[in-house]
Design a protein around this motif. Structure first.
Motif, PDB file in Angstrom:
ATOM      1  N   HIS A 242       0.832  -1.209   0.000  1.00 32.65           N
ATOM      2  CA  HIS A 242       0.000   0.000   0.000  1.00 32.65           C
ATOM      3  C   HIS A 242       0.867   1.259   0.000  1.00 32.65           C
ATOM      4  CE1 HIS A 242      -4.234  -1.301   0.501  1.00 32.65           C
ATOM      5  NE2 HIS A 242      -3.687  -2.410   0.977  1.00 32.65           N
ATOM      6  N   TYR A 243       1.965   1.229   0.742  1.00 30.87           N
ATOM      7  CA  TYR A 243       2.853   2.392   0.789  1.00 30.87           C
ATOM      8  C   TYR A 243       3.379   2.722  -0.606  1.00 30.87           C
ATOM      9  CZ  TYR A 243       6.950   5.274   1.729  1.00 30.87           C
ATOM     10  OH  TYR A 243       7.875   6.285   1.719  1.00 30.87           O
ATOM     11  N   TYR A 244       3.844   1.700  -1.330  1.00 31.41           N
ATOM     12  CA  TYR A 244       4.355   1.932  -2.676  1.00 31.41           C
ATOM     13  C   TYR A 244       3.271   2.501  -3.588  1.00 31.41           C
ATOM     14  CZ  TYR A 244       9.094   0.008  -2.464  1.00 31.41           C
ATOM     15  OH  TYR A 244      10.433  -0.182  -2.206  1.00 31.41           O
ATOM     16  N   PHE A 245       2.039   2.016  -3.423  1.00 30.01           N
ATOM     17  CA  PHE A 245       0.953   2.557  -4.239  1.00 30.01           C
ATOM     18  C   PHE A 245       0.737   4.035  -3.934  1.00 30.01           C
ATOM     19  CE2 PHE A 245      -3.561   3.684  -4.635  1.00 30.01           C
ATOM     20  CZ  PHE A 245      -3.718   3.505  -6.001  1.00 30.01           C
ATOM     21  N   GLU A 246       0.763   4.402  -2.634  1.00 30.13           N
ATOM     22  CA  GLU A 246       0.579   5.802  -2.256  1.00 30.13           C
ATOM     23  C   GLU A 246       1.675   6.687  -2.859  1.00 30.13           C
ATOM     24  OE1 GLU A 246      -1.769   7.396  -0.527  1.00 30.13           O
ATOM     25  OE2 GLU A 246      -2.983   5.578  -0.282  1.00 30.13           O
ATOM     26  N   HIS A 250       1.362   2.546  -8.062  1.00 36.36           N
ATOM     27  CA  HIS A 250       1.484   1.164  -8.545  1.00 36.36           C
ATOM     28  C   HIS A 250       1.625   0.229  -7.357  1.00 36.36           C
ATOM     29  CE1 HIS A 250       2.913  -2.372 -10.671  1.00 36.36           C
ATOM     30  NE2 HIS A 250       4.039  -2.336  -9.992  1.00 36.36           N
ATOM     31  N   TYR A 251       0.876  -0.908  -7.376  1.00 36.29           N
ATOM     32  CA  TYR A 251       1.010  -1.946  -6.360  1.00 36.29           C
ATOM     33  C   TYR A 251       2.055  -2.962  -6.826  1.00 36.29           C
ATOM     34  CZ  TYR A 251      -3.448  -0.486  -4.184  1.00 36.29           C
ATOM     35  OH  TYR A 251      -4.457   0.208  -3.559  1.00 36.29           O
ATOM     36  N   LEU A 253       3.031  -5.733  -5.615  1.00 35.05           N
ATOM     37  CA  LEU A 253       2.583  -7.113  -5.432  1.00 35.05           C
ATOM     38  C   LEU A 253       1.176  -7.342  -5.969  1.00 35.05           C
ATOM     39  CD1 LEU A 253       3.932  -7.667  -1.795  1.00 35.05           C
ATOM     40  CD2 LEU A 253       4.960  -8.433  -3.943  1.00 35.05           C
ATOM     41  N   GLY A 254       0.631  -6.358  -6.644  1.00 31.22           N
ATOM     42  CA  GLY A 254      -0.720  -6.463  -7.173  1.00 31.22           C
ATOM     43  C   GLY A 254      -1.743  -5.906  -6.187  1.00 31.22           C
ATOM     44  N   GLU A 255      -2.827  -5.355  -6.691  1.00 29.04           N
ATOM     45  CA  GLU A 255      -3.829  -4.721  -5.840  1.00 29.04           C
ATOM     46  C   GLU A 255      -4.517  -5.718  -4.924  1.00 29.04           C
ATOM     47  OE1 GLU A 255      -7.708  -1.716  -6.272  1.00 29.04           O
ATOM     48  OE2 GLU A 255      -6.656  -2.446  -8.064  1.00 29.04           O
ATOM     49  N   SER A 256      -4.611  -6.983  -5.325  1.00 26.00           N
ATOM     50  CA  SER A 256      -5.331  -7.981  -4.534  1.00 26.00           C
ATOM     51  C   SER A 256      -4.441  -8.733  -3.545  1.00 26.00           C
ATOM     52  CB  SER A 256      -6.019  -8.990  -5.456  1.00 26.00           C
ATOM     53  OG  SER A 256      -5.054  -9.697  -6.236  1.00 26.00           O
ATOM     54  N   PHE A 257      -3.171  -8.405  -3.459  1.00 31.34           N
ATOM     55  CA  PHE A 257      -2.273  -9.095  -2.536  1.00 31.34           C
ATOM     56  C   PHE A 257      -2.781  -8.943  -1.111  1.00 31.34           C
ATOM     57  CE2 PHE A 257       1.420  -8.986   0.354  1.00 31.34           C
ATOM     58  CZ  PHE A 257       1.966 -10.235   0.102  1.00 31.34           C
ATOM     59  N   ASN A 258      -2.839 -10.051  -0.377  1.00 32.96           N
ATOM     60  CA  ASN A 258      -3.347  -9.998   0.990  1.00 32.96           C
ATOM     61  C   ASN A 258      -2.689 -11.075   1.854  1.00 32.96           C
ATOM     62  OD1 ASN A 258      -5.243 -12.496   1.173  1.00 32.96           O
ATOM     63  ND2 ASN A 258      -5.886 -11.482  -0.728  1.00 32.96           N
ATOM     64  N   ALA A 259      -2.946 -10.993   3.153  1.00 33.88           N
ATOM     65  CA  ALA A 259      -2.298 -11.890   4.120  1.00 33.88           C
ATOM     66  C   ALA A 259      -2.701 -13.342   3.950  1.00 33.88           C
ATOM     67  CB  ALA A 259      -2.627 -11.428   5.540  1.00 33.88           C
ATOM     68  N   ARG A 260      -3.871 -13.606   3.377  1.00 34.16           N
ATOM     69  CA  ARG A 260      -4.335 -14.992   3.246  1.00 34.16           C
ATOM     70  C   ARG A 260      -3.584 -15.754   2.173  1.00 34.16           C
ATOM     71  NH1 ARG A 260      -9.126 -16.155   5.215  1.00 34.16           N
ATOM     72  NH2 ARG A 260      -8.105 -18.117   5.739  1.00 34.16           N
ATOM     73  N   THR A 261      -3.075 -15.038   1.175  1.00 37.66           N
ATOM     74  CA  THR A 261      -2.421 -15.705   0.046  1.00 37.66           C
ATOM     75  C   THR A 261      -0.909 -15.564   0.078  1.00 37.66           C
ATOM     76  OG1 THR A 261      -2.710 -13.717  -1.317  1.00 37.66           O
ATOM     77  CG2 THR A 261      -4.437 -15.376  -1.431  1.00 37.66           C
ATOM     78  N   ALA A 262      -0.383 -14.796   1.018  1.00 34.04           N
ATOM     79  CA  ALA A 262       1.061 -14.544   1.071  1.00 34.04           C
ATOM     80  C   ALA A 262       1.800 -15.707   1.722  1.00 34.04           C
ATOM     81  CB  ALA A 262       1.321 -13.265   1.867  1.00 34.04           C
ATOM     82  N   PRO A 263       3.081 -15.881   1.422  1.00 28.66           N
ATOM     83  CA  PRO A 263       3.877 -16.876   2.154  1.00 28.66           C
ATOM     84  C   PRO A 263       4.026 -16.456   3.604  1.00 28.66           C
ATOM     85  CG  PRO A 263       5.288 -15.519   0.749  1.00 28.66           C
ATOM     86  CD  PRO A 263       3.882 -15.174   0.398  1.00 28.66           C
ATOM     87  N   ARG A 264       4.289 -17.428   4.479  1.00 28.18           N
ATOM     88  CA  ARG A 264       4.410 -17.123   5.912  1.00 28.18           C
ATOM     89  C   ARG A 264       5.823 -17.297   6.428  1.00 28.18           C
ATOM     90  NH1 ARG A 264      -1.034 -20.708   6.745  1.00 28.18           N
ATOM     91  NH2 ARG A 264      -2.246 -19.475   5.253  1.00 28.18           N
ATOM     92  N   ASP A 265       6.686 -17.836   5.613  1.00 34.65           N
ATOM     93  CA  ASP A 265       8.081 -18.036   5.985  1.00 34.65           C
ATOM     94  C   ASP A 265       8.866 -16.745   5.733  1.00 34.65           C
ATOM     95  OD1 ASP A 265      10.498 -19.972   6.412  1.00 34.65           O
ATOM     96  OD2 ASP A 265      10.928 -18.909   4.533  1.00 34.65           O
ATOM     97  N   ALA A 273       9.866  -9.637  -1.431  1.00 36.65           N
ATOM     98  CA  ALA A 273      10.159  -8.204  -1.389  1.00 36.65           C
ATOM     99  C   ALA A 273      11.271  -7.843  -2.362  1.00 36.65           C
ATOM    100  CB  ALA A 273      10.536  -7.805   0.034  1.00 36.65           C
ATOM    101  N   GLU A 274      12.339  -8.644  -2.385  1.00 39.08           N
ATOM    102  CA  GLU A 274      13.463  -8.350  -3.274  1.00 39.08           C
ATOM    103  C   GLU A 274      13.065  -8.436  -4.745  1.00 39.08           C
ATOM    104  OE1 GLU A 274      17.624  -9.404  -1.268  1.00 39.08           O
ATOM    105  OE2 GLU A 274      16.327 -11.161  -1.453  1.00 39.08           O
ATOM    106  N   GLN A 275      12.127  -9.326  -5.051  1.00 33.58           N
ATOM    107  CA  GLN A 275      11.700  -9.504  -6.438  1.00 33.58           C
ATOM    108  C   GLN A 275      10.821  -8.357  -6.940  1.00 33.58           C
ATOM    109  OE1 GLN A 275       9.704 -13.294  -6.475  1.00 33.58           O
ATOM    110  NE2 GLN A 275      11.550 -14.407  -5.825  1.00 33.58           N
ATOM    111  N   HIS A 276      10.070  -7.720  -6.030  1.00 35.25           N
ATOM    112  CA  HIS A 276       9.020  -6.812  -6.490  1.00 35.25           C
ATOM    113  C   HIS A 276       9.158  -5.354  -6.040  1.00 35.25           C
ATOM    114  CE1 HIS A 276       6.438  -9.980  -8.199  1.00 35.25           C
ATOM    115  NE2 HIS A 276       6.867 -10.729  -7.194  1.00 35.25           N
TER     116      HIS A 276
END
Length: 399
Positions: A242-246, A250-251, A253-265, A273-276
């Motif tokens: 969200h910070y990057y979008f502000e 541009h998002y 990780l995509g506008e729909s990125f959320n905690a339910r679909t993210a990796p937890r490790d 983070a390094e990739q995007h």
């Protein structure tokens, strides 16, 4: 002052004191007004919630003299609640990205189920409480949060004169939370939820380790029924997105990125983070929390159990600073001065802990080999932090 700044902050114990009855929490209006000066650069990350009778928004309304939750004052604290699954902007608009209707339906039933289990338990030995006492205690203890229903046993720590009863209650509540998970399993929601203990002793293969009371330390006080993925370290990436979008429109990780679909490790989160995330746009992140634990298992062993609901996200903030060379900082607020028995710091001022040196040992909080380096500690608690926060916000606005 560098405007490329992002503050990610916990709530209870950080900007308001820890209290036995969550219904008595209060916020300083000056703190709320200071947060507005940091719009777009300040987000909360909490296991509590924004909405509902126990939510933060009602506390904000009360602090500002508003009679009901409206967006008129536009001063709600933006960010993630429910461990990372409840998003809110400054106007109080709330969404639950990645949460299904079936999950929300079950979550709405949890407070009533928890009261039934707890009432049955407290009516019998060894508690033998009266119905009147049970109703009064349950009213304070059962938090009917929408996406993080909680049994908070602070009031029981005060109510039981015998410490062994409080310890037994912790053990029994672990069974109650498992019974709730079993009910979810029957409804084909076996992969939807987990139990969060705060404070805790980290995780093992079975999940989070409960921290049983010992001496004056009340141990785990919050038994939270949480959605899978609702862990604070994942919330750091959601907030960064969200910070990057502000800042860029541009998002990453995509506008729909959320905690339910993210990796937890953590390593996978860092790789994502390094990739995007563009290193040139990466802000200096300041992570602020109060719940970090470190408990050696015995004097004869090198094994130390490290946990706490803020440890994960603070560790990720530290790791992101190293990967992106963004000079991140981890701030710790000593919340032991509230109404709860928490490990405290033996310091009387804001104390810098250079990241290049090993942590000082603080019983129950960190140890000499702790990988989490606390850059600053607020030994005088949330009021000292609020003064710092107000000064920082004013300097930021005037830069």
């Amino acid at each position: 002052m560098n405007k490329n700044l992002l503050i990610i902050q916990d709530l209870d114990g950080v900007c308001m004191g820890l209290v036995r009855d969550p219904l008595t929490r209060t916020l300083d209006p000056d703190y709320i007004n200071a947060s507005k000066l940091l719009a777009g650069h300040f987000y909360v990350l909490t296991n509590g919630e924004h909405i509902g009778g126990r939510g933060l928004n009602q506390i904000v309304d009360t602090a500002l003299g508003a009679e009901s939750q409206t967006a008129a004052h536009q001063s709600y604290l933006p960010g993630l609640a429910g461990g990372g699954v409840q998003w809110q902007d400054q106007q109080g608009r709330v969404t639950h990205p990645g949460v299904s209707d079936e999950e929300l339906t079950f979550l709405r039933s949890v407070p009533d189920k928890a009261k039934a289990y707890l009432t049955s338990l407290l009516n019998k030995a060894p508690y033998n409480l009266s119905n009147a006492d049970i109703d009064l205690l349950c009213h304070s203890a059962i938090l009917d949060n929408l996406v993080s229903p909680t049994i908070n046993i602070n009031v029981f720590h005060q109510h039981f004169p015998q410490p062994e009863l409080y310890l037994q209650l912790q053990k029994d509540l672990k069974g109650i939370m498992q019974a709730l998970l079993d009910e979810a399993d029957v409804r084909n929601l076996s992969e939807s939820f987990f139990i969060h203990y705060a404070p805790n002793l980290g995780r093992d293969a079975q999940g989070e380790r409960i921290k049983f009371a010992r001496g004056q330390d009340s141990g785990t006080t919050d038994f939270q029924f949480m959605l899978q993925g609702a862990i604070k370290e994942v919330g750091v990436l959601v907030i960064l997105n969200h910070y990057y979008f502000e800042q860029t429109g541009h998002y990453p990780l995509g506008e729909s990125f959320n905690a339910r679909t993210a990796p937890r490790d953590q390593e996978k989160l860092l790789a994502l983070a390094e990739q995007h995330f563009d290193p040139q746009q990466m802000p200096r992140i300041i992570g602020v929390g109060d719940t970090v634990t470190s408990n050696p298992q015995s004097t004869a062993s090198d094994v130390v159990l490290r946990g706490g609901s803020d440890r994960g996200f603070l560790t990720l903030v530290q790791a992101l600073g190293a990967r992106f060379q963004s000079d991140n900082a981890v701030l710790y607020v000593d919340s032991s001065g509230g109404e709860l028995d928490r490990p405290g710091l033996q310091l009387d001022r804001l104390n810098p802990l250079p990241g290049s040196q090993p942590n000082r040992h603080h019983d129950g909080i960190c140890d000499q080999n702790d990988p989490l380096n606390l850059n600053f500690v607020f030994a005088n608690g949330h009021q000292q932090y609020i003064t710092f926060f107000r000064d920082l916000a004013a300097a930021f606005a005037n830069a």
